[in-house]
Design a protein around this motif. Structure first.
Motif, PDB file in Angstrom:
ATOM      1  N   PRO A 221      25.418  53.272  45.791  1.00  9.49           N
ATOM      2  CA  PRO A 221      25.997  53.310  44.268  1.00  9.49           C
ATOM      3  C   PRO A 221      26.391  51.278  44.651  1.00  9.49           C
ATOM      4  O   PRO A 221      26.833  50.894  43.615  1.00  9.49           O
TER       5      PRO A 221
ATOM      6  N   ASN B 289      35.423  56.017  42.389  1.00  8.16           N
ATOM      7  CA  ASN B 289      35.129  56.524  43.415  1.00  8.16           C
ATOM      8  C   ASN B 289      34.004  57.416  43.449  1.00  8.16           C
ATOM      9  O   ASN B 289      33.955  58.458  42.910  1.00  8.16           O
ATOM     10  N   HIS B 290      32.699  57.037  43.364  1.00 13.59           N
ATOM     11  CA  HIS B 290      31.221  57.724  43.488  1.00 13.59           C
ATOM     12  C   HIS B 290      31.427  59.067  44.157  1.00 13.59           C
ATOM     13  O   HIS B 290      31.326  60.559  43.551  1.00 13.59           O
ATOM     14  N   GLU B 291      32.699  58.931  45.127  1.00  9.01           N
ATOM     15  CA  GLU B 291      31.690  60.518  45.764  1.00  9.01           C
ATOM     16  C   GLU B 291      32.815  61.087  45.767  1.00  9.01           C
ATOM     17  O   GLU B 291      32.529  63.393  45.273  1.00  9.01           O
TER      18      GLU B 291
ATOM     19  N   HIS C 123      27.409  58.565  36.556  1.00  6.37           N
ATOM     20  CA  HIS C 123      27.725  59.634  38.448  1.00  6.37           C
ATOM     21  C   HIS C 123      26.054  60.015  38.369  1.00  6.37           C
ATOM     22  O   HIS C 123      26.018  59.474  39.915  1.00  6.37           O
TER      23      HIS C 123
ATOM     24  N   VAL D   1      31.762  51.293  40.052  1.00  4.28           N
ATOM     25  CA  VAL D   1      31.076  51.890  40.487  1.00  4.28           C
ATOM     26  C   VAL D   1      31.474  52.895  39.079  1.00  4.28           C
ATOM     27  O   VAL D   1      31.711  53.299  39.580  1.00  4.28           O
ATOM     28  N   CYS D   2      31.067  52.792  38.111  1.00  2.00           N
ATOM     29  CA  CYS D   2      31.862  53.407  36.896  1.00  2.00           C
ATOM     30  C   CYS D   2      30.047  52.988  35.602  1.00  2.00           C
ATOM     31  O   CYS D   2      30.574  53.071  35.034  1.00  2.00           O
TER      32      CYS D   2
ATOM     33  N   ALA E 143      23.644  57.485  39.013  1.00  2.00           N
ATOM     34  CA  ALA E 143      23.647  56.676  40.526  1.00  2.00           C
ATOM     35  C   ALA E 143      23.993  57.751  41.835  1.00  2.00           C
ATOM     36  O   ALA E 143      22.896  57.304  42.551  1.00  2.00           O
ATOM     37  N   ALA E 144      23.425  59.134  41.939  1.00  2.00           N
ATOM     38  CA  ALA E 144      23.274  59.921  42.775  1.00  2.00           C
ATOM     39  C   ALA E 144      22.242  59.934  42.593  1.00  2.00           C
ATOM     40  O   ALA E 144      21.958  60.069  44.107  1.00  2.00           O
TER      41      ALA E 144
ATOM     42  N   CYS F  82      33.342  61.507  42.943  1.00  2.00           N
ATOM     43  CA  CYS F  82      33.738  61.987  41.561  1.00  2.00           C
ATOM     44  C   CYS F  82      32.131  63.326  41.794  1.00  2.00           C
ATOM     45  O   CYS F  82      31.627  63.750  40.932  1.00  2.00           O
ATOM     46  N   LEU F  83      31.871  62.861  42.575  1.00  2.00           N
ATOM     47  CA  LEU F  83      30.344  63.719  43.057  1.00  2.00           C
ATOM     48  C   LEU F  83      31.010  65.385  43.441  1.00  2.00           C
ATOM     49  O   LEU F  83      30.407  66.111  42.998  1.00  2.00           O
TER      50      LEU F  83
ATOM     51  N   GLN G 294      20.676  56.808  44.463  1.00  2.00           N
ATOM     52  CA  GLN G 294      21.293  56.673  46.447  1.00  2.00           C
ATOM     53  C   GLN G 294      19.892  58.286  46.822  1.00  2.00           C
ATOM     54  O   GLN G 294      19.143  57.313  47.866  1.00  2.00           O
TER      55      GLN G 294
END
Length: 641
Positions: A405, A357-359, A391, A518-519, A394-395, A361-362, A398
């Motif tokens: 992502p 879960n990219h969000e 991550h 996404v990792c 990826a951020a 992780c951010l 974006q």
């Protein structure tokens, strides 16, 4: 019906009279019952002392199994599920063991929130046998840990009670069989590696589940033409390494000046998958994904991202939530060289669902950076965080390139793979079996760290783990996550935290959801053939990077004192050897190397994770010696385990 003369297995006087090796005797009993359960799926569920005799014939002692009046037959699907449970528990594979429990139909009240505790319980049941005192000590430690977990649950406002909700009927007979054999070992004061013995038969049960025609019939796939001298030497080495289980499956590819001069594949796809590895088998490459992600970032930099180049302040390239908590002094070059000085933001205790879960992780990264002081000024030293880099990268993409992502795999394909004509050879996430072309040959990572980690975890006070460690849970279940009770200190890259990352995360790369998600730091897949040509592209001859960027790759930006692997030098996304060799050696053994002066690239993929990476390093050593390449200094000494 046969008549067999013998005496009760608990008759210690006669055992002594005949000089019977009690340990060997009970090992045979364990092997017999494990074969029944894990291989045959049909077992005697009542192995008490009255149903076991000892027969002495011609000076040879044999256990005799009597009275098969209480037998249980397990379906093939359930049998394979129990095989996976035992084998994954022995490999410290929490995720795999959790899936196996679901497959056999077992759940309890905390399975969803604390799946690791389920595995702890079964590891407790399958711990080493021993004396009555040692068994009592194990139980005391187990229940102590369970009480501590209850206190934590209460503090968090959740129900601390654990109780079984669904239990398959044959599991009660399995519990009975385990308990009775353990009781016999206790009576005879025999110490056996119970889980290790069970795992051997569980593995056999899974391997034999494959059609004979699909199993590998040889350890190496040999070329049709006569082999070259280098190939002959490598073939012999790979046969030795695969035969001794230092490697399971392996690919080795060497390219010089754009020409492939070595391309070997051998071994099997996994510890329980006996199908052969070939040149097109995709391997999970773990943190080699960071090298690929760094390359993608640099391709976009060549197109204008980060106007001040590598000196651009990292905060200006990140979304606002992260920009506010990243010091202005942290530059883009510090991100590449793992020398930002920022604390670890993504601890090893995270569940795979969170890591994908990219969000989420951010948010964790932002909270960590805001709550803890920097570890050191940026650029003064390196401290690699396996999970943070992917991550953050990826951020950055974006925010600066408007690449969501989920589109990262496509961006990598468009910018890197398609120009190099490497379609289907490398995936930076986004892989779906049966969707990306036909069903692919896919290697399965085996957590070979398990045996090496147990003594190391004891040294750092990490807790028990494996066959003899205590676990958690009262009388229902639990598991051994490696060291769950302790909260990880994310403010410093200690030996314990590094080993915990190695323990918990590698096997998540086998999950289809991980491979498709996404990792970037963990879920890349590649063939050695694909990796080697990606590395070759960094040494000229392509338009991926400018000549200036290619030259900067050799610049040492920071040095790291790694608890596991000693001193390391970091450049723009890769390690740099004192001999000018560029590349990276991932946790477990896969490696990609670039020898700029010799215009050579070497890639090795493997699926049997090892702390000392001895198999990989032997391969690199032979190739370097035979071709006249310098042995990379960051691979010259194996970690002391």
């Amino acid at each position: 019906m046969d008549y067999i003369e013998g005496f009760k297995i608990t008759d210690t006087a006669k055992l002594a009279l005949h000089r019977v090796d009690r340990e060997a005797l009970m090992a045979r009993v364990c092997q017999a019952y494990n074969h029944q359960f894990f291989v045959d799926g049909f077992f005697n569920a009542d192995p008490h002392a009255g149903n076991l005799m000892v027969s002495i014939q011609d000076g040879i002692c044999r256990p005799v199994l009597l009275d098969f009046g209480m037998t249980v037959q397990v379906t093939t699907a359930r049998r394979k599920g129990y095989c996976r449970l035992v084998f994954q528990a022995s490999s410290l594979d929490v995720l795999g063991a959790g899936h196996a429990l679901k497959a056999v139909g077992y759940t309890n009240s905390q399975s969803a929130s604390h799946p690791e505790r389920d595995v702890e319980f079964f590891q407790f049941l399958m711990r080493d046998t021993g004396t009555r005192a040692s068994q009592r000590e194990d139980a005391d430690e187990y229940f102590k840990k369970r009480k501590e977990q209850k206190l934590v649950d209460k503090a968090e406002g959740v129900d601390p009670n654990r109780y079984m909700k669904e239990v398959p009927p044959e599991m009660f007979f399995l519990f009975r069989m385990l308990g009775l054999i353990r009781g016999l070992c206790t009576t005879l004061e025999v110490k056996l590696p119970y889980l290790e013995i069970m795992a051997d038969y569980a593995q056999k049960g899974l391997v034999l589940g494959y059609d004979r025609k699909l199993r590998a019939t040889r350890l190496l796939s040999l070329p049709a033409r006569p082999p070259l001298p280098l190939e002959v030497k490598l073939q012999r080495l790979l046969l030795s390494l695969c035969g001794s289980r230092k490697l399971l499956g392996v690919q080795v590819v060497l390219v010089r000046r754009g020409q492939m001069i070595l391309n070997l594949a051998g071994g099997v796809r996994g510890a329980t998958d006996p199908r052969p590895v070939d040149e097109s088998t995709l391997f999970p490459i773990l943190d080699l994904g960071n090298v690929l992600t760094a390359l993608l970032l640099q391709v976009y930099m060549r197109e204008g991202v980060a106007r001040r180049g590598y000196e651009t302040s990292l905060a200006t390239l990140l979304p606002p939530a992260l920009a506010r908590v990243v010091p202005e002094a942290v530059r883009l070059k510090h991100l590449f060289s793992h020398s930002t000085g920022l604390p670890v933001g993504l601890p090893s205790s995270l569940l795979p669902s969170t890591l994908l879960n990219h969000e989420a992780c951010l948010n964790l990264l932002a909270a960590s950076f805001a709550s803890a002081s920097p570890l050191h000024p940026p650029g003064t030293k390196a401290s690699q965080s396996l999970l943070d880099f992917g991550h953050l990268a990826a951020a950055l993409l974006q925010e600066t390139c408007n690449i969501p992502p989920p589109s990262l795999p496509q961006a990598f394909y468009d910018k890197v793979l398609r120009p190099l004509d490497l379609t289907g050879e490398v995936f930076l996430g986004g892989f779906k079996q049966g969707v990306n072309g036909n069903a692919r040959s896919l290697a399965v990572v085996h957590n070979g760290f398990a045996a090496q980690l147990r003594p190391l975890m004891a040294m750092v006070g990490g807790g028990g783990g494996g066959a003899g460690g205590a676990i958690n849970e009262g009388a229902e279940e639990g598991r051994e996550e490696g060291k769950e009770g302790d909260k990880e200190d994310t403010s410093r890259p200690s030996s314990a935290s590094m080993m915990e990352r190695v323990l918990r995360h590698p096997t998540m790369v086998n999950e289809p959801t991980t491979q498709a998600g996404v990792c970037p730091s963990l879920n890349a897949l590649a063939t050695a053939r694909g990796l080697v040509f990606v590395m070759e592209a960094l040494n000229g001859g392509t338009k991926l990077l400018s000549r200036r960027q290619q030259g900067l790759l050799r610049l040492v930006l920071a040095r790291e004192s790694c608890p596991l692997y000693g001193e390391r030098q970091w450049g723009l996304g890769m390690q740099i050897g004192g001999d000018g060799v560029l590349g990276h050696e991932a946790f477990g053994g896969s490696a990609c190397l670039l020898f700029p002066l010799a215009q050579c690239s070497l890639a090795i993929t493997t699926n049997n994770l090892s702390l000392d990476k001895a198999g990989t390093r032997e391969v690199v050593r032979v190739v370097c010696r035979e071709v006249g390449l310098p042995m990379p200094s960051f691979m010259s000494e194996a970690a002391e385990v």
